[in-house]
Design a protein around this motif. Structure first.
Motif, PDB file in Angstrom:
ATOM      1  N   GLY A  85       0.792  -1.229   0.000  1.00 39.89           N
ATOM      2  CA  GLY A  85       0.000   0.000   0.000  1.00 39.89           C
ATOM      3  C   GLY A  85       0.814   1.263   0.000  1.00 39.89           C
ATOM      4  N   TYR A  86       2.135   1.150  -0.263  1.00 40.64           N
ATOM      5  CA  TYR A  86       2.984   2.327  -0.243  1.00 40.64           C
ATOM      6  C   TYR A  86       2.968   3.039  -1.603  1.00 40.64           C
ATOM      7  CZ  TYR A  86       4.905   0.004   3.908  1.00 40.64           C
ATOM      8  OH  TYR A  86       5.042  -0.617   5.117  1.00 40.64           O
ATOM      9  N   LEU A  87       3.111   4.343  -1.577  1.00 39.28           N
ATOM     10  CA  LEU A  87       3.362   5.142  -2.769  1.00 39.28           C
ATOM     11  C   LEU A  87       2.363   4.851  -3.887  1.00 39.28           C
ATOM     12  CD1 LEU A  87       7.264   4.959  -2.890  1.00 39.28           C
ATOM     13  CD2 LEU A  87       5.820   6.679  -1.799  1.00 39.28           C
ATOM     14  N   LEU A  88       1.199   5.444  -3.749  1.00 37.82           N
ATOM     15  CA  LEU A  88       0.163   5.331  -4.778  1.00 37.82           C
ATOM     16  C   LEU A  88       0.546   6.250  -5.933  1.00 37.82           C
ATOM     17  CD1 LEU A  88      -2.681   4.146  -5.467  1.00 37.82           C
ATOM     18  CD2 LEU A  88      -3.616   6.263  -4.536  1.00 37.82           C
ATOM     19  N   HIS A  89       0.863   5.660  -7.091  1.00 39.03           N
ATOM     20  CA  HIS A  89       1.261   6.425  -8.271  1.00 39.03           C
ATOM     21  C   HIS A  89       0.190   6.326  -9.343  1.00 39.03           C
ATOM     22  CE1 HIS A  89       5.887   7.004  -7.786  1.00 39.03           C
ATOM     23  NE2 HIS A  89       5.255   7.125  -6.628  1.00 39.03           N
ATOM     24  N   SER A  90       0.131   7.334 -10.201  1.00 34.01           N
ATOM     25  CA  SER A  90      -0.809   7.314 -11.323  1.00 34.01           C
ATOM     26  C   SER A  90      -0.069   6.989 -12.609  1.00 34.01           C
ATOM     27  CB  SER A  90      -1.502   8.676 -11.462  1.00 34.01           C
ATOM     28  OG  SER A  90      -2.444   8.859 -10.437  1.00 34.01           O
ATOM     29  N   TYR A  91      -0.794   6.344 -13.530  1.00 36.54           N
ATOM     30  CA  TYR A  91      -0.189   5.963 -14.798  1.00 36.54           C
ATOM     31  C   TYR A  91      -1.051   6.399 -15.968  1.00 36.54           C
ATOM     32  CZ  TYR A  91      -3.545   2.057 -14.892  1.00 36.54           C
ATOM     33  OH  TYR A  91      -4.698   1.309 -14.892  1.00 36.54           O
ATOM     34  N   LEU A  92      -0.404   6.457 -17.133  1.00 34.62           N
ATOM     35  CA  LEU A  92      -1.067   6.670 -18.409  1.00 34.62           C
ATOM     36  C   LEU A  92      -0.740   5.479 -19.291  1.00 34.62           C
ATOM     37  CD1 LEU A  92      -2.508   8.333 -20.651  1.00 34.62           C
ATOM     38  CD2 LEU A  92      -0.309   9.436 -21.088  1.00 34.62           C
ATOM     39  N   TYR A  93      -1.767   4.745 -19.718  1.00 27.09           N
ATOM     40  CA  TYR A  93      -1.584   3.605 -20.613  1.00 27.09           C
ATOM     41  C   TYR A  93      -1.941   4.040 -22.023  1.00 27.09           C
ATOM     42  CZ  TYR A  93      -2.223  -1.012 -22.718  1.00 27.09           C
ATOM     43  OH  TYR A  93      -2.155  -2.120 -23.537  1.00 27.09           O
ATOM     44  N   ASP A  94      -0.993   3.898 -22.952  1.00 26.78           N
ATOM     45  CA  ASP A  94      -1.186   4.399 -24.313  1.00 26.78           C
ATOM     46  C   ASP A  94      -1.529   3.312 -25.320  1.00 26.78           C
ATOM     47  OD1 ASP A  94       1.207   3.057 -24.595  1.00 26.78           O
ATOM     48  OD2 ASP A  94       2.401   4.832 -25.064  1.00 26.78           O
ATOM     49  N   GLY A  95      -1.871   2.138 -24.834  1.00 24.95           N
ATOM     50  CA  GLY A  95      -2.206   1.020 -25.707  1.00 24.95           C
ATOM     51  C   GLY A  95      -1.104  -0.011 -25.804  1.00 24.95           C
ATOM     52  N   THR A  96       0.126   0.404 -25.475  1.00 18.42           N
ATOM     53  CA  THR A  96       1.262  -0.524 -25.524  1.00 18.42           C
ATOM     54  C   THR A  96       2.057  -0.542 -24.229  1.00 18.42           C
ATOM     55  OG1 THR A  96       2.655   1.189 -26.524  1.00 18.42           O
ATOM     56  CG2 THR A  96       1.507  -0.303 -28.026  1.00 18.42           C
ATOM     57  N   SER A  97       2.167   0.588 -23.567  1.00 13.28           N
ATOM     58  CA  SER A  97       2.981   0.655 -22.353  1.00 13.28           C
ATOM     59  C   SER A  97       2.288   1.478 -21.278  1.00 13.28           C
ATOM     60  CB  SER A  97       4.360   1.252 -22.662  1.00 13.28           C
ATOM     61  OG  SER A  97       4.234   2.554 -23.209  1.00 13.28           O
ATOM     62  N   THR A  98       2.699   1.210 -20.029  1.00 12.91           N
ATOM     63  CA  THR A  98       2.171   1.930 -18.868  1.00 12.91           C
ATOM     64  C   THR A  98       3.220   2.937 -18.410  1.00 12.91           C
ATOM     65  OG1 THR A  98       1.007  -0.085 -18.229  1.00 12.91           O
ATOM     66  CG2 THR A  98       1.119   1.670 -16.597  1.00 12.91           C
ATOM     67  N   ILE A  99       2.850   4.206 -18.408  1.00  8.32           N
ATOM     68  CA  ILE A  99       3.793   5.291 -18.122  1.00  8.32           C
ATOM     69  C   ILE A  99       3.469   5.910 -16.766  1.00  8.32           C
ATOM     70  CG2 ILE A  99       4.689   7.507 -18.933  1.00  8.32           C
ATOM     71  CD1 ILE A  99       3.543   6.628 -21.738  1.00  8.32           C
ATOM     72  N   ASP A 100       4.482   6.015 -15.909  1.00  7.09           N
ATOM     73  CA  ASP A 100       4.313   6.642 -14.597  1.00  7.09           C
ATOM     74  C   ASP A 100       4.331   8.163 -14.785  1.00  7.09           C
ATOM     75  OD1 ASP A 100       4.249   7.402 -11.968  1.00  7.09           O
ATOM     76  OD2 ASP A 100       5.958   6.171 -11.345  1.00  7.09           O
ATOM     77  N   ILE A 101       3.233   8.826 -14.438  1.00  6.41           N
ATOM     78  CA  ILE A 101       3.184  10.284 -14.583  1.00  6.41           C
ATOM     79  C   ILE A 101       3.492  10.991 -13.265  1.00  6.41           C
ATOM     80  CG2 ILE A 101       1.473  10.073 -16.427  1.00  6.41           C
ATOM     81  CD1 ILE A 101      -0.612  11.157 -14.405  1.00  6.41           C
ATOM     82  N   SER A 102       3.856  10.222 -12.239  1.00 11.41           N
ATOM     83  CA  SER A 102       4.105  10.802 -10.922  1.00 11.41           C
ATOM     84  C   SER A 102       5.505  11.399 -10.855  1.00 11.41           C
ATOM     85  CB  SER A 102       3.948   9.729  -9.842  1.00 11.41           C
ATOM     86  OG  SER A 102       2.705   9.060  -9.979  1.00 11.41           O
ATOM     87  N   PRO A 103       5.643  12.639 -10.438  1.00 10.53           N
ATOM     88  CA  PRO A 103       6.970  13.258 -10.330  1.00 10.53           C
ATOM     89  C   PRO A 103       7.733  12.716  -9.126  1.00 10.53           C
ATOM     90  CG  PRO A 103       5.291  14.751  -9.498  1.00 10.53           C
ATOM     91  CD  PRO A 103       4.559  13.574 -10.064  1.00 10.53           C
ATOM     92  N   PRO A 104       9.045  12.929  -9.075  1.00  9.65           N
ATOM     93  CA  PRO A 104       9.818  12.510  -7.904  1.00  9.65           C
ATOM     94  C   PRO A 104       9.253  13.135  -6.634  1.00  9.65           C
ATOM     95  CG  PRO A 104      11.272  13.173  -9.702  1.00  9.65           C
ATOM     96  CD  PRO A 104       9.881  13.549 -10.114  1.00  9.65           C
ATOM     97  N   GLY A 105       9.293  12.384  -5.555  1.00 10.56           N
ATOM     98  CA  GLY A 105       8.786  12.885  -4.289  1.00 10.56           C
ATOM     99  C   GLY A 105       7.304  12.644  -4.090  1.00 10.56           C
TER     100      GLY A 105
END
Length: 530
Positions: A279-299
């Motif tokens: 349950g640590y560090l809930l990050h958001s992603y953007l899936y573009d159809g091929t890959s999952t991209i972390d949109i969360s900035p450092p920190g």
């Protein structure tokens, strides 16, 4: 329904987008409103230009104005600027789904409903959510519902189930969500509290069963029929194409074990959040159809994306600590690899604080954002609008009643003109779903208006309400039919008055439903131009 200058009901579908700057092209294209074509992939190209920046370049996110839209909970906004949300009455302890339009909040569904929730809205103002069934009765099943103007439709549940929840709706009126019930997987029947469903053309389908998921929910559907949802069994989001029946499972971010989708846009991009089992560090992603991209900035401690529009702008809630800016919390806007928080978007000294904003946020294709924030000591709904947003399309709403009385806004001779006339049993039609055989006056009118708004085509939109004199809920069909000719003469007389008084020569497109088609024809015959 008394005329109030605007139309709150809607039509069910509209054809692909085209420009109507030429009035004659407009009259040709308006017929397409009632052909069941899929909506254009990009509803408002150019309305909010995507910022074509190279990765790492400074992002010129426009400044926003902020508008107080009342003490309620807005949850979704369409491209016309209508907002779906929820109101709470302290006196009666009622929570009801509601629609904000032109500065007014209107509760949806029966007035005696004890509890209902709105979750999404489409371009036609159709709102979906969840309500008790029967309406207003405590201790009864929850059902997915669709509100269209004055009507509310129970979307049902799968076999053996009694409860359902609607999560999303597209511009074709297709609805997704989850339901309880029995499903068959691998030749075995299972009862499950979570079955993803697709409601289309009046039928609720067990989508989870088709994919082979024992525990699932659908959260959004785009105008191409692509559906984002979640498989609770594996802890992964999925992307399902309702046209090809193809399913993709969305991988979690590296090092995470679980991810859930929250929204999808018309390009098939999916956003959601990803985390590990601790349950640590809930990050958001953007899936573009091929890959999952972390949109969360450092920190990032928490970053939860809620909505994505067709320009790939993402809004959500974040709690981020950066070396240069310190801790940032609240509403964020993400675009092209860059993120800004609320205090960088709205004017200083506005009195608003969105650092502890609650609930959800939504963004439409105009870049407008809705949510709940703090203004002084109160939590209130807000609407953020880019300062460079295009002006609203000018539509002159005009009404003619059965006595020939003209009301509403002024007729503009420079605009093309559409006249909409209702049919027999006008009162009954207003209570029906526009996906049924009967298209009420306001439903058709709203479809015409929505088309004009999307194509930025100014318009005179005239409604003819001949109910009361010749049609009503309790008037026999034959009686109404006898009055058609006279009703048409009244319409023609008043159209002549408008056209000749303004020197109008642009032609008129007549739309009539049922007996209204005959009244429209009779009304057009005496029309002559100056």
């Amino acid at each position: 329904m008394p005329y109030n200058g605007k139309f709150k009901s809607t039509c069910s579908n509209i054809s692909k987008k085209s420009k109507w700057k030429n009035p004659m092209k407009f009259h040709t294209k308006i017929r397409d409103c009632f052909e069941l074509e899929s909506f254009s992939k990009n509803l408002l190209p150019g309305a909010v230009a995507a910022m074509l920046l190279t990765p790492g370049a400074a992002m010129a996110i426009p400044s926003y104005t902020i508008t107080d839209i009342g003490q309620w909970q807005p949850v979704a906004i369409n491209d016309v600027g209508q907002i779906a949300g929820n109101v709470f009455d302290l006196a009666t302890s009622q929570q009801r789904a509601a629609l904000w339009s032109n500065g007014e909040i209107t509760p949806l569904g029966p007035s005696d409903v004890t509890y209902s929730v709105a979750t999404d809205i489409n371009i036609f103002g159709q709102v979906v959510g969840t309500s008790q069934i029967p309406m207003g009765t405590q201790g009864t099943p929850w059902r997915a519902v669709k509100y269209t103007g004055a009507s509310v439709v129970d979307l049902g549940a799968v076999d053996g189930g009694n409860s359902s929840e609607a999560a999303g709706i597209n511009n074709s009126g297709q609805v997704v969500g989850r339901t309880t019930g029995y499903i068959n997987i691998g030749g075995n029947s299972f009862f499950t509290p979570n079955v993803a469903f697709l409601h289309s053309n009046g039928v609720l389908n067990a989508l989870g069963e088709q994919i082979g998921l024992l525990q699932s929910a659908a959260i959004g559907i785009n105008d191409n029929g692509q559906i984002a949802g979640n498989d609770y069994g594996s802890g992964n989001a999925f992307l399902y194409d309702s046209l090809t029946a193809a399913t993709k499972f969305i991988p979690s971010l590296p090092g995470d074990t679980t991810n859930y989708a929250l929204a999808i846009n018309n390009s098939g991009q999916v956003i959601g959040h990803s985390y590990n089992n601790l349950g640590y560090l809930l990050h958001s992603y953007l899936y573009d159809g091929t890959s999952t991209i972390d949109i969360s900035p450092p920190g990032t401690y928490v970053l939860q994306a809620f909505s994505i529009n067709d320009q790939s702008q993402i809004v959500g809630y974040g709690d981020v600590t950066g070396e240069d800016v310190g801790r940032k919390t609240g509403l964020f806007l993400y675009e092209n690899g860059n993120m800004k928080f609320w205090d960088e978007l709205i004017p200083e000294g506005s009195g608003w604080n969105l650092s502890a904003a609650t609930g959800t946020f939504d963004i439409n294709n105009n870049g407008q954002i809705v949510g709940v924030g703090n203004y002084g000591s109160e939590q209130r709904g807000f609407l953020l609008t880019p300062v460079d947003a295009p002006p609203a399309t000018d539509i002159q709403y005009i009404n003619i009643n059965s006595n020939g009385v003209i009301s509403g806004e002024s007729f503009n001779p420079a605009y093309p003109t559409v006249v909409v006339t209702h049919g027999w049993q006008y009162g009954v039609a207003l209570g029906q779903d526009p996906l049924s055989q009967s298209f009420p006056l306001a439903d058709v009118s709203q479809a015409v208006a929505a088309r004009a708004i999307h194509d930025d085509q100014p318009l005179n939109l005239i409604t003819y309400q001949w109910a009361g004199a010749y049609t009503d809920t309790f008037v026999e069909y034959n009686t109404a039919a006898i009055g058609v000719s006279e009703a048409g003469l009244i319409l023609g007389r008043e159209l002549n008055s408008l056209f000749n008084g303004a020197g109008y020569t642009g032609g008129v497109h007549m739309i009539g439903h049922s007996l209204g088609a005959s009244a429209s024809s009779a009304g057009y015959r005496p029309v002559h131009y100056p």
